[in-house]
Design a protein around this motif. Structure first.
Motif, PDB file in Angstrom:
ATOM      1  N   ILE A 298      53.647  24.762  30.931  1.00  0.00           N
ATOM      2  CA  ILE A 298      53.559  25.859  31.327  1.00  0.00           C
ATOM      3  C   ILE A 298      52.620  26.807  30.480  1.00  0.00           C
ATOM      4  O   ILE A 298      52.963  27.359  29.499  1.00  0.00           O
ATOM      5  N   PRO A 299      51.597  27.203  31.084  1.00  0.00           N
ATOM      6  CA  PRO A 299      50.618  28.127  30.397  1.00  0.00           C
ATOM      7  C   PRO A 299      51.330  29.627  30.129  1.00  0.00           C
ATOM      8  O   PRO A 299      51.507  30.238  31.368  1.00  0.00           O
ATOM      9  N   ALA A 300      51.333  30.303  29.169  1.00  0.00           N
ATOM     10  CA  ALA A 300      51.763  31.629  29.233  1.00  0.00           C
ATOM     11  C   ALA A 300      51.359  32.387  28.073  1.00  0.00           C
ATOM     12  O   ALA A 300      51.896  32.996  27.309  1.00  0.00           O
ATOM     13  N   ALA A 301      49.838  32.475  27.965  1.00  0.00           N
ATOM     14  CA  ALA A 301      49.238  32.948  27.008  1.00  0.00           C
ATOM     15  C   ALA A 301      48.307  34.160  27.326  1.00  0.00           C
ATOM     16  O   ALA A 301      47.882  34.819  26.423  1.00  0.00           O
ATOM     17  N   GLY A 302      48.452  34.666  28.264  1.00  0.00           N
ATOM     18  CA  GLY A 302      47.434  35.624  29.021  1.00  0.00           C
ATOM     19  C   GLY A 302      47.960  36.921  28.617  1.00  0.00           C
ATOM     20  O   GLY A 302      49.094  37.188  28.492  1.00  0.00           O
TER      21      GLY A 302
ATOM     22  N   TYR B 237      55.712  43.327  26.363  1.00  0.00           N
ATOM     23  CA  TYR B 237      55.909  41.960  26.277  1.00  0.00           C
ATOM     24  C   TYR B 237      54.971  41.112  27.331  1.00  0.00           C
ATOM     25  O   TYR B 237      54.503  41.606  28.191  1.00  0.00           O
ATOM     26  N   PRO B 238      55.125  39.739  27.202  1.00  0.00           N
ATOM     27  CA  PRO B 238      54.382  39.115  28.189  1.00  0.00           C
ATOM     28  C   PRO B 238      54.667  39.010  29.362  1.00  0.00           C
ATOM     29  O   PRO B 238      55.853  39.326  29.829  1.00  0.00           O
ATOM     30  N   LYS B 239      53.689  38.713  30.448  1.00  0.00           N
ATOM     31  CA  LYS B 239      54.000  38.925  31.829  1.00  0.00           C
ATOM     32  C   LYS B 239      55.005  38.183  32.259  1.00  0.00           C
ATOM     33  O   LYS B 239      55.605  38.263  33.320  1.00  0.00           O
ATOM     34  N   GLU B 240      54.985  36.847  31.606  1.00  0.00           N
ATOM     35  CA  GLU B 240      55.865  35.695  32.044  1.00  0.00           C
ATOM     36  C   GLU B 240      57.387  36.102  31.616  1.00  0.00           C
ATOM     37  O   GLU B 240      58.351  35.374  32.184  1.00  0.00           O
TER      38      GLU B 240
ATOM     39  N   GLU C 204      61.141  17.599  29.342  1.00  0.00           N
ATOM     40  CA  GLU C 204      60.304  17.670  27.931  1.00  0.00           C
ATOM     41  C   GLU C 204      59.140  18.839  28.390  1.00  0.00           C
ATOM     42  O   GLU C 204      58.222  18.459  29.448  1.00  0.00           O
ATOM     43  N   ILE C 205      59.266  19.964  27.798  1.00  0.00           N
ATOM     44  CA  ILE C 205      58.268  21.140  28.418  1.00  0.00           C
ATOM     45  C   ILE C 205      57.575  21.691  27.425  1.00  0.00           C
ATOM     46  O   ILE C 205      57.961  22.006  26.321  1.00  0.00           O
ATOM     47  N   VAL C 206      56.186  21.849  27.569  1.00  0.00           N
ATOM     48  CA  VAL C 206      55.333  22.444  26.656  1.00  0.00           C
ATOM     49  C   VAL C 206      54.953  23.693  27.080  1.00  0.00           C
ATOM     50  O   VAL C 206      54.387  23.910  28.336  1.00  0.00           O
ATOM     51  N   ILE C 207      55.198  24.718  26.297  1.00  0.00           N
ATOM     52  CA  ILE C 207      54.877  26.124  26.638  1.00  0.00           C
ATOM     53  C   ILE C 207      53.582  26.561  25.793  1.00  0.00           C
ATOM     54  O   ILE C 207      53.852  26.595  24.735  1.00  0.00           O
ATOM     55  N   ILE C 208      52.448  27.103  26.384  1.00  0.00           N
ATOM     56  CA  ILE C 208      51.204  27.385  25.890  1.00  0.00           C
ATOM     57  C   ILE C 208      51.573  28.990  25.545  1.00  0.00           C
ATOM     58  O   ILE C 208      51.464  29.877  26.677  1.00  0.00           O
ATOM     59  N   VAL C 209      51.466  29.612  24.495  1.00  0.00           N
ATOM     60  CA  VAL C 209      51.709  30.746  24.091  1.00  0.00           C
ATOM     61  C   VAL C 209      50.423  31.341  23.643  1.00  0.00           C
ATOM     62  O   VAL C 209      49.536  30.798  22.895  1.00  0.00           O
ATOM     63  N   GLY C 210      50.416  32.728  23.148  1.00  0.00           N
ATOM     64  CA  GLY C 210      49.130  33.513  22.734  1.00  0.00           C
ATOM     65  C   GLY C 210      49.683  34.852  22.397  1.00  0.00           C
ATOM     66  O   GLY C 210      50.340  35.404  21.528  1.00  0.00           O
ATOM     67  N   TRP C 211      49.168  35.515  23.574  1.00  0.00           N
ATOM     68  CA  TRP C 211      49.758  37.086  23.625  1.00  0.00           C
ATOM     69  C   TRP C 211      50.903  37.408  23.435  1.00  0.00           C
ATOM     70  O   TRP C 211      51.851  36.618  24.241  1.00  0.00           O
ATOM     71  N   LYS C 212      51.592  38.204  22.602  1.00  0.00           N
ATOM     72  CA  LYS C 212      53.012  38.534  22.256  1.00  0.00           C
ATOM     73  C   LYS C 212      53.941  37.091  22.402  1.00  0.00           C
ATOM     74  O   LYS C 212      55.033  37.089  22.822  1.00  0.00           O
ATOM     75  N   GLN C 213      53.341  36.265  21.592  1.00  0.00           N
ATOM     76  CA  GLN C 213      53.931  34.802  21.462  1.00  0.00           C
ATOM     77  C   GLN C 213      55.379  35.005  21.238  1.00  0.00           C
ATOM     78  O   GLN C 213      56.248  34.397  21.619  1.00  0.00           O
ATOM     79  N   HIS C 214      55.676  35.828  20.090  1.00  0.00           N
ATOM     80  CA  HIS C 214      56.825  35.563  19.498  1.00  0.00           C
ATOM     81  C   HIS C 214      58.079  36.172  20.508  1.00  0.00           C
ATOM     82  O   HIS C 214      59.260  35.754  20.469  1.00  0.00           O
ATOM     83  N   ALA C 215      57.688  37.113  21.406  1.00  0.00           N
ATOM     84  CA  ALA C 215      58.625  37.386  22.434  1.00  0.00           C
ATOM     85  C   ALA C 215      59.133  36.244  23.421  1.00  0.00           C
ATOM     86  O   ALA C 215      60.155  36.287  23.697  1.00  0.00           O
TER      87      ALA C 215
ATOM     88  N   TYR D 187      62.830  34.574  23.211  1.00  0.00           N
ATOM     89  CA  TYR D 187      63.523  34.582  24.611  1.00  0.00           C
ATOM     90  C   TYR D 187      64.030  33.013  25.009  1.00  0.00           C
ATOM     91  O   TYR D 187      65.203  33.017  25.435  1.00  0.00           O
ATOM     92  N   LEU D 188      63.233  31.999  24.866  1.00  0.00           N
ATOM     93  CA  LEU D 188      63.405  30.759  25.542  1.00  0.00           C
ATOM     94  C   LEU D 188      63.939  29.867  24.284  1.00  0.00           C
ATOM     95  O   LEU D 188      64.724  29.029  24.599  1.00  0.00           O
ATOM     96  N   ARG D 189      63.559  30.174  23.082  1.00  0.00           N
ATOM     97  CA  ARG D 189      64.057  29.551  22.035  1.00  0.00           C
ATOM     98  C   ARG D 189      63.659  27.635  22.064  1.00  0.00           C
ATOM     99  O   ARG D 189      62.753  27.668  22.578  1.00  0.00           O
ATOM    100  N   SER D 190      64.654  26.915  21.806  1.00  0.00           N
ATOM    101  CA  SER D 190      64.513  25.508  21.947  1.00  0.00           C
ATOM    102  C   SER D 190      64.534  24.897  23.409  1.00  0.00           C
ATOM    103  O   SER D 190      64.423  23.865  23.509  1.00  0.00           O
ATOM    104  N   GLY D 191      65.234  25.890  24.328  1.00  0.00           N
ATOM    105  CA  GLY D 191      65.322  25.426  25.690  1.00  0.00           C
ATOM    106  C   GLY D 191      66.672  24.889  26.095  1.00  0.00           C
ATOM    107  O   GLY D 191      66.868  24.283  26.995  1.00  0.00           O
ATOM    108  N   GLU D 192      67.555  24.720  24.927  1.00  0.00           N
ATOM    109  CA  GLU D 192      68.771  24.088  25.046  1.00  0.00           C
ATOM    110  C   GLU D 192      69.739  24.671  26.190  1.00  0.00           C
ATOM    111  O   GLU D 192      70.493  23.933  26.779  1.00  0.00           O
ATOM    112  N   GLU D 193      69.405  25.884  26.206  1.00  0.00           N
ATOM    113  CA  GLU D 193      70.450  26.600  27.032  1.00  0.00           C
ATOM    114  C   GLU D 193      69.907  26.216  28.714  1.00  0.00           C
ATOM    115  O   GLU D 193      70.861  26.519  29.559  1.00  0.00           O
ATOM    116  N   TYR D 194      68.877  25.977  28.858  1.00  0.00           N
ATOM    117  CA  TYR D 194      68.379  25.370  30.149  1.00  0.00           C
ATOM    118  C   TYR D 194      68.583  23.867  30.473  1.00  0.00           C
ATOM    119  O   TYR D 194      67.979  23.212  31.370  1.00  0.00           O
ATOM    120  N   GLY D 195      68.948  23.170  29.261  1.00  0.00           N
ATOM    121  CA  GLY D 195      69.030  21.912  29.456  1.00  0.00           C
ATOM    122  C   GLY D 195      67.646  21.096  29.293  1.00  0.00           C
ATOM    123  O   GLY D 195      67.476  19.941  29.792  1.00  0.00           O
TER     124      GLY D 195
END
Length: 243
Positions: free
Chosen positions: A5-9, A21-24, A48-59, A63-71
């Motif tokens: 999931i690209p999320a760096a814009g 915060y990011p638009k995502e 198994e999901i890779v999220i590409i971050v950049g702008w305001k990446q720490h937000a 928010y999503l952390r390890s993904g555990e709560e989403y399974g």
């Protein structure tokens, strides 16, 4: 199969909201728009999901952390330079690896149907394509990558955000792809295109010209790019109507 999931814009069209915060992370219903992408991938059996971050990446990390709560299990990769969608895909290479195909769902796109990725994956496996692109008829061809559809769901060509006169069809690329790992090497070969960015459409078109099998499949359900205030309102109106 992994998901990316690209999320760096920077989301400049959504200012002033995206100054904080990011638009995502913009809300569609009771979830951030990127959560809908995660649920769509999980529905297809991709955990198994890779999220590409950049702008305001720490937000996004907070928010999503390890993904555990989403399974799911989320791994993050950083796109240091905001140089286009192809650059974002390339940033995930070391996590995705070169052993199998992977799914890309853009983090700022709302997909109504949770079955989109599952249907596209089944189609991709059945056709044994190297690349499969999710498509939908669009009115504003200037806002999308547009394909030239051929026989047997094979792509004859594509162009990024053409004028109405240039557009080979009204079949828009929806931001859902299944890509073979060869895409990483191809991205290194392309030059910057529209918007002075490395365009994924240019990389896929180069693959097609090198005789890789590039296919397309129409997706079902509403597809909305939430990159502008009007489209974000539309996505929320759509989800509130359904609920």
């Amino acid at each position: 199969m992994k998901g990316l999931i690209p999320a760096a814009g920077k989301g400049t069209r959504m200012r002033p909201f995206t100054r904080a915060y990011p638009k995502e992370l913009l809300p569609v219903g009771e979830k951030a728009v990127i959560e809908h992408a995660i649920h769509t991938l999980k529905e297809a059996g991709i955990e198994e999901i890779v999220i590409i971050v950049g702008w305001k990446q720490h937000a996004i990390l907070d928010y999503l952390r390890s993904g555990e709560e989403y399974g799911v299990k989320i791994t993050y990769a950083v796109q240091d330079e905001r140089n286009g969608l192809a650059g974002a895909i390339k940033a995930g290479e070391h996590v995705i690896g070169n052993q199998e195909d992977f799914v890309v769902v853009l983090g700022d796109k709302y997909l109504e149907s949770r079955e989109v990725v599952k249907d596209l994956r089944d189609f991709h496996d059945k056709k044994d394509f190297d690349v499969t692109i999710g498509t939908q008829e669009v009115e504003e061809v200037e806002s999308y990558g547009i394909i030239d559809p051929g026989k047997d769901n094979k792509v004859k060509g594509m162009i990024e955000k053409p004028s109405r006169e240039q557009a080979p069809s009204n079949m828009g690329i929806t931001g859902v792809y299944i890509l073979s790992p060869e895409i990483f090497d191809i991205i290194e070969e392309i030059k910057k295109g529209k918007g002075d960015e490395y365009q994924l459409t240019d990389a896929i078109e180069k693959m097609r010209k090198q005789n890789f099998d590039v296919g397309y499949k129409g997706i079902v359900g509403e597809y909305i790019d939430v990159g502008t205030p009007g489209r974000l309102r539309r996505a929320n109106k759509e989800i509130n109507f359904r609920e």
